[in-house]
Design an enzyme around this catalytic site. Structure first.
Site, PDB file in Angstrom:
ATOM      1  N   CYS A 118       0.861  -1.187   0.000  1.00 29.02           N
ATOM      2  CA  CYS A 118       0.000   0.000   0.000  1.00 29.02           C
ATOM      3  C   CYS A 118       0.901   1.243   0.000  1.00 29.02           C
ATOM      4  O   CYS A 118       1.703   1.411  -0.919  1.00 29.02           O
ATOM      5  CB  CYS A 118      -0.946  -0.075   1.206  1.00 29.02           C
ATOM      6  SG  CYS A 118      -2.153   1.245   1.391  1.00 29.02           S
ATOM      7  N   ASP A 165      -8.172  -3.316  -8.593  1.00 30.73           N
ATOM      8  CA  ASP A 165      -7.863  -2.264  -7.617  1.00 30.73           C
ATOM      9  C   ASP A 165      -8.454  -0.950  -8.127  1.00 30.73           C
ATOM     10  O   ASP A 165      -7.978  -0.387  -9.116  1.00 30.73           O
ATOM     11  CB  ASP A 165      -6.347  -2.149  -7.461  1.00 30.73           C
ATOM     12  CG  ASP A 165      -5.924  -1.232  -6.329  1.00 30.73           C
ATOM     13  OD1 ASP A 165      -6.656  -0.259  -6.035  1.00 30.73           O
ATOM     14  OD2 ASP A 165      -4.857  -1.486  -5.735  1.00 30.73           O
ATOM     15  N   HIS A 193      -7.361  -3.953  -4.130  1.00 33.76           N
ATOM     16  CA  HIS A 193      -6.340  -3.322  -3.293  1.00 33.76           C
ATOM     17  C   HIS A 193      -6.300  -4.025  -1.938  1.00 33.76           C
ATOM     18  O   HIS A 193      -7.327  -4.323  -1.347  1.00 33.76           O
ATOM     19  CB  HIS A 193      -6.668  -1.837  -3.092  1.00 33.76           C
ATOM     20  CG  HIS A 193      -5.535  -1.066  -2.477  1.00 33.76           C
ATOM     21  ND1 HIS A 193      -4.467  -0.614  -3.224  1.00 33.76           N
ATOM     22  CD2 HIS A 193      -5.301  -0.686  -1.195  1.00 33.76           C
ATOM     23  CE1 HIS A 193      -3.630   0.029  -2.428  1.00 33.76           C
ATOM     24  NE2 HIS A 193      -4.104  -0.012  -1.192  1.00 33.76           N
TER      25      HIS A 193
END
Length: 225
Positions: A118, A165, A193
């Site tokens: 991330c 994502d 994600h």
């Protein structure tokens, strides 16, 4: 165990340390926007079990020490707000401090890698392009990588993205591939994600296992000493 690091600008931050002091390979593990929380400590444990000396610096310490968040909407909001208070150049100092601590512990001959998720995926990319202390870098779903896609890596890089994502369009992934034909870029059909985090609703065990297998193989190749 928790230790303290000192960055080049004098900032002191905590870090989670695992793995053998006799390791020949060190790995900086870079957090999501939720701090060095339970999930990130599990990630550290898995790499330590592979024989790595692992350090996960608490990047939020520059804004608020001791932050560990969950994955509820309010946690996402808080994590984004904290990340917004921290300059990318300062974060680079913190990962370099982690690398320096590993180097001091393991010796100058040890190879050092960085892996991030991330926010940490973007930080890992910056570690490859804006620093020269790492021998390999791996990034998972780093939303800021596309904006820095033209920067030159100083070490081998492997990147992982979910094809579903919503925060990282496949056009961005294609642009990264076009700008960096020499790096490994993997995408995972249907993955969202955070697909590698077992505490998120987007967790995909199959994709997570494959991505980790690829990451371990990549790190083993490039950190062999």
């Amino acid at each position: 165990m928790q230790i303290e690091l000192a960055a080049a600008d004098g900032h002191r931050l905590s870090a989670w340390r695992l793995g053998p002091d006799t390791a020949r390979r060190g790995l900086v593990v870079v957090q999501e926007i939720f701090g060095v929380n339970r999930h990130m400590r599990r990630v550290c444990e898995r790499f330590a079990q592979q024989g790595y000396a692992v350090l996960a610096p608490a990047l939020f310490d520059r804004a608020q020490p001791g932050v560990e968040l969950g994955y509820a909407p309010e946690d996402v909001k808080q994590g984004i707000a904290l990340r917004g208070q921290i300059d990318a150049a300062a974060t680079l100092l913190d990962i370099e401090a982690a690398a320096a601590a590993l180097r001091a512990s393991l010796g100058k001959e040890a190879k050092l890698g960085i892996i991030g998720y991330c926010w940490g995926g973007t930080v890992a990319w910056h570690g490859a392009t804006r620093s020269e202390v790492f021998d390999a870098a791996v990034g998972y779903y780093g939303g800021g990588i596309a904006a820095a896609k033209d920067e030159t890596p100083h070490c081998p890089v492997q990147l992982h993205f979910g094809e579903a994502d919503h925060g990282i369009p496949l056009d961005d992934v294609a642009a990264i591939r076009a700008a960096q034909p020499g790096i490994e870029v993997f995408t995972y059909p249907g993955a969202q994600h955070g697909f590698s985090c077992e505490e998120r609703g987007s967790y995909s065990p199959t994709d997570s296992a494959l991505a980790e297998q690829r990451s371990l193989g990549f790190l083993a190749r490039h950190l062999a000493g």
